[in-house]
Design a protein around this motif. Sequence first.
Motif, PDB file in Angstrom:
ATOM      1  N   TYR A  31       0.812  -1.215   0.000  1.00  0.00           N
ATOM      2  CA  TYR A  31       0.000   0.000   0.000  1.00  0.00           C
ATOM      3  C   TYR A  31       0.849   1.271   0.000  1.00  0.00           C
ATOM      4  N   LEU A  32       0.236   2.310  -0.518  1.00  0.00           N
ATOM      5  CA  LEU A  32       0.782   3.665  -0.443  1.00  0.00           C
ATOM      6  C   LEU A  32      -0.224   4.546   0.273  1.00  0.00           C
ATOM      7  N   LEU A  33       0.228   5.294   1.279  1.00  0.00           N
ATOM      8  CA  LEU A  33      -0.669   6.195   1.996  1.00  0.00           C
ATOM      9  C   LEU A  33      -0.852   7.487   1.211  1.00  0.00           C
ATOM     10  N   ASP A  34      -2.093   7.928   1.073  1.00  0.00           N
ATOM     11  CA  ASP A  34      -2.383   9.177   0.384  1.00  0.00           C
ATOM     12  C   ASP A  34      -3.456   9.934   1.151  1.00  0.00           C
ATOM     13  N   PHE A  35      -3.706  11.189   0.738  1.00  0.00           N
ATOM     14  CA  PHE A  35      -4.659  12.063   1.407  1.00  0.00           C
ATOM     15  C   PHE A  35      -5.644  12.596   0.380  1.00  0.00           C
ATOM     16  N   LEU A  36      -6.927  12.560   0.733  1.00  0.00           N
ATOM     17  CA  LEU A  36      -7.977  13.001  -0.170  1.00  0.00           C
ATOM     18  C   LEU A  36      -8.963  13.898   0.564  1.00  0.00           C
ATOM     19  N   GLY A  37      -9.639  14.760  -0.182  1.00  0.00           N
ATOM     20  CA  GLY A  37     -10.692  15.563   0.416  1.00  0.00           C
ATOM     21  C   GLY A  37     -10.808  16.932  -0.207  1.00  0.00           C
ATOM     22  N   PRO A  38     -11.854  17.669   0.160  1.00  0.00           N
ATOM     23  CA  PRO A  38     -12.066  19.000  -0.411  1.00  0.00           C
ATOM     24  C   PRO A  38     -10.950  19.977  -0.089  1.00  0.00           C
ATOM     25  N   SER A  39     -10.353  19.854   1.103  1.00  0.00           N
ATOM     26  CA  SER A  39      -9.243  20.747   1.445  1.00  0.00           C
ATOM     27  C   SER A  39      -8.022  20.462   0.579  1.00  0.00           C
ATOM     28  N   ILE A  40      -7.806  19.188   0.263  1.00  0.00           N
ATOM     29  CA  ILE A  40      -6.668  18.811  -0.577  1.00  0.00           C
ATOM     30  C   ILE A  40      -6.867  19.372  -1.983  1.00  0.00           C
ATOM     31  N   ASP A  41      -8.076  19.206  -2.532  1.00  0.00           N
ATOM     32  CA  ASP A  41      -8.359  19.741  -3.862  1.00  0.00           C
ATOM     33  C   ASP A  41      -8.192  21.258  -3.886  1.00  0.00           C
ATOM     34  N   LEU A  89     -11.477  29.499  -8.204  1.00  0.00           N
ATOM     35  CA  LEU A  89     -10.686  28.285  -8.304  1.00  0.00           C
ATOM     36  C   LEU A  89     -11.621  27.172  -8.767  1.00  0.00           C
ATOM     37  N   LYS A  90     -11.309  26.557  -9.851  1.00  0.00           N
ATOM     38  CA  LYS A  90     -12.205  25.599 -10.498  1.00  0.00           C
ATOM     39  C   LYS A  90     -12.733  24.555  -9.518  1.00  0.00           C
ATOM     40  N   GLY A  91     -14.061  24.516  -9.406  1.00  0.00           N
ATOM     41  CA  GLY A  91     -14.706  23.520  -8.576  1.00  0.00           C
ATOM     42  C   GLY A  91     -14.748  23.829  -7.096  1.00  0.00           C
ATOM     43  N   VAL A  92     -14.132  24.919  -6.660  1.00  0.00           N
ATOM     44  CA  VAL A  92     -14.015  25.230  -5.241  1.00  0.00           C
ATOM     45  C   VAL A  92     -15.117  26.197  -4.811  1.00  0.00           C
ATOM     46  N   TRP A  93     -15.786  25.878  -3.705  1.00  0.00           N
ATOM     47  CA  TRP A  93     -16.754  26.774  -3.055  1.00  0.00           C
ATOM     48  C   TRP A  93     -17.844  27.206  -4.034  1.00  0.00           C
ATOM     49  N   GLY A  94     -18.317  26.290  -4.857  1.00  0.00           N
ATOM     50  CA  GLY A  94     -19.364  26.615  -5.803  1.00  0.00           C
ATOM     51  C   GLY A  94     -18.965  27.698  -6.784  1.00  0.00           C
ATOM     52  N   ASN A  95     -17.663  27.756  -7.103  1.00  0.00           N
ATOM     53  CA  ASN A  95     -17.096  28.767  -8.016  1.00  0.00           C
ATOM     54  C   ASN A  95     -17.192  30.186  -7.469  1.00  0.00           C
ATOM     55  N   ARG A  96     -17.472  30.299  -6.189  1.00  0.00           N
ATOM     56  CA  ARG A  96     -17.392  31.617  -5.559  1.00  0.00           C
ATOM     57  C   ARG A  96     -15.924  32.023  -5.460  1.00  0.00           C
ATOM     58  N   ILE A 149      -0.283  35.999 -11.917  1.00  0.00           N
ATOM     59  CA  ILE A 149      -0.009  34.766 -11.177  1.00  0.00           C
ATOM     60  C   ILE A 149      -0.588  33.606 -11.961  1.00  0.00           C
ATOM     61  N   THR A 150      -0.140  33.481 -13.193  1.00  0.00           N
ATOM     62  CA  THR A 150      -0.631  32.435 -14.080  1.00  0.00           C
ATOM     63  C   THR A 150      -0.387  31.063 -13.486  1.00  0.00           C
ATOM     64  N   SER A 151      -1.397  30.234 -13.504  1.00  0.00           N
ATOM     65  CA  SER A 151      -1.282  28.895 -12.927  1.00  0.00           C
ATOM     66  C   SER A 151      -0.239  28.088 -13.680  1.00  0.00           C
ATOM     67  N   PRO A 152       0.745  27.521 -12.962  1.00  0.00           N
ATOM     68  CA  PRO A 152       1.805  26.742 -13.629  1.00  0.00           C
ATOM     69  C   PRO A 152       1.356  25.352 -14.046  1.00  0.00           C
ATOM     70  N   ARG A 153       0.224  24.853 -13.490  1.00  0.00           N
ATOM     71  CA  ARG A 153      -0.227  23.530 -13.855  1.00  0.00           C
ATOM     72  C   ARG A 153      -1.732  23.478 -13.654  1.00  0.00           C
ATOM     73  N   HIS A 154      -2.336  22.439 -14.149  1.00  0.00           N
ATOM     74  CA  HIS A 154      -3.779  22.290 -14.032  1.00  0.00           C
ATOM     75  C   HIS A 154      -4.077  20.966 -13.348  1.00  0.00           C
ATOM     76  N   TYR A 155      -5.008  21.005 -12.416  1.00  0.00           N
ATOM     77  CA  TYR A 155      -5.427  19.788 -11.724  1.00  0.00           C
ATOM     78  C   TYR A 155      -6.882  19.534 -12.054  1.00  0.00           C
ATOM     79  N   SER A 156      -7.204  18.300 -12.291  1.00  0.00           N
ATOM     80  CA  SER A 156      -8.595  17.956 -12.629  1.00  0.00           C
ATOM     81  C   SER A 156      -9.446  17.951 -11.385  1.00  0.00           C
TER      82      SER A 156
END
Length: 387
Positions: free
Chosen positions: A179-189, A237-244, A380-387
């Motif tokens: 196994y590999l330990l990872d972290f998930l959740g709205p705060s991570i996104d 921020l895409k997908g964050v806080w209902g796009n607020r 402050i152009t985003s250097p990468r994109h996360y889905s």
Amino acid sequence: MSNQVDAGGDSQIQLEDSQTRLFFSVDLVGSTAYKQTEHRWQPKFLSFYREFPQCLADSLRKQKDNLRKGTSLPKPVFWKAVGDELLYVCPVRNVAQVKMAVDAWLDAQAKYEENTLKKEKLQKTKGAVFAATFPGPDCMVAIPRDPGDQADSDRSVIELNDAAVKKLAASNKMADDEYLLDFLGPSIDTGFRVIAQSTDRYFTMSLEAAWAYSESTRATESEKKNHVVEFLCERQLKGVWGNRPYPIFVIDRMADDRVNIALKKMYNSHCDPERINEIFMACATSKNWPSRLYFKGNDLPFVSSLPKDVIHDGDNSSTDMKGYEEQDKNPDNDTSKDDYSKVDDTTFDYLVRGRSKGRAKGDKKNNITRLSKTVSTFDITSPRHYS
């Protein structure tokens, strides 16, 4: 059974306690172009993977030498690499530990640039920090290296994950043969969206991290000894806080530059702890805010209340906790029907100054607003994109 995972040296990450963790990022600026143009680019990146952690260890040792009696040193430990970006995780129990960890990280960035990059084509790093809280709204997941091994199991995915996390805990490792330990959740996104706003100048911070750092400075003797948390802008921020539009806070790593000092006189980006506290309380108690903090014994009830275990209690309303119920009943905080595809310039001016502000003359509509009479934006152009 141990409830900790060894992440290197004597640093351990507690697995099962209710806890807030900081997540740090550091990346080389201009790395893509460097690898495209330099024939022997590999040694520079191999050096980065080895020398930055050493700079961080040196900074932590310096912090340890200056510890006040009764305080413990937070230790950022390696989580994973994403290309040439290094990610670290650090458990924190109070605002003082947040300040120590962030200061050590910024010092490590400065040391690495001065000692290693000064005479190189790659001369700068960029960094960021965000906070996430466990076991809710965020969670830990043990990713199986070979999912086929459990394909015929009758247990639920939650039971399988619990068993795997406990297995890692028993061996004090973030990874083993299975196994590999990872972290998930709205705060991570949300945190990765905040990371994407960082530059070599601006060390970006999630609102929770900015608030905790700012709160810790109240107890210090002189603000001149601290990094200053500044409000940079609101940004969708895409997908964050209902796009607020999300409030982007930063520490300016080039704050001593004479040109930057002169330009800052044209707008008011500085936020004292009281202003940041007001913004934090307004956002954190608003409907559908994606993140939260947990510090036992904190004066704010929605910070000191235990986070819900959203995996096991069957409740997905991750921010519905004691202290939030009344705010969520308030229609002024109900954002579910609001359209935030267009930014309301009054949002933060109202929160901080208690009055509305019209759009600055000549300013084009966009998704960035500033706390100032003169509306300014930064590249402050985003250097990468996360889905």
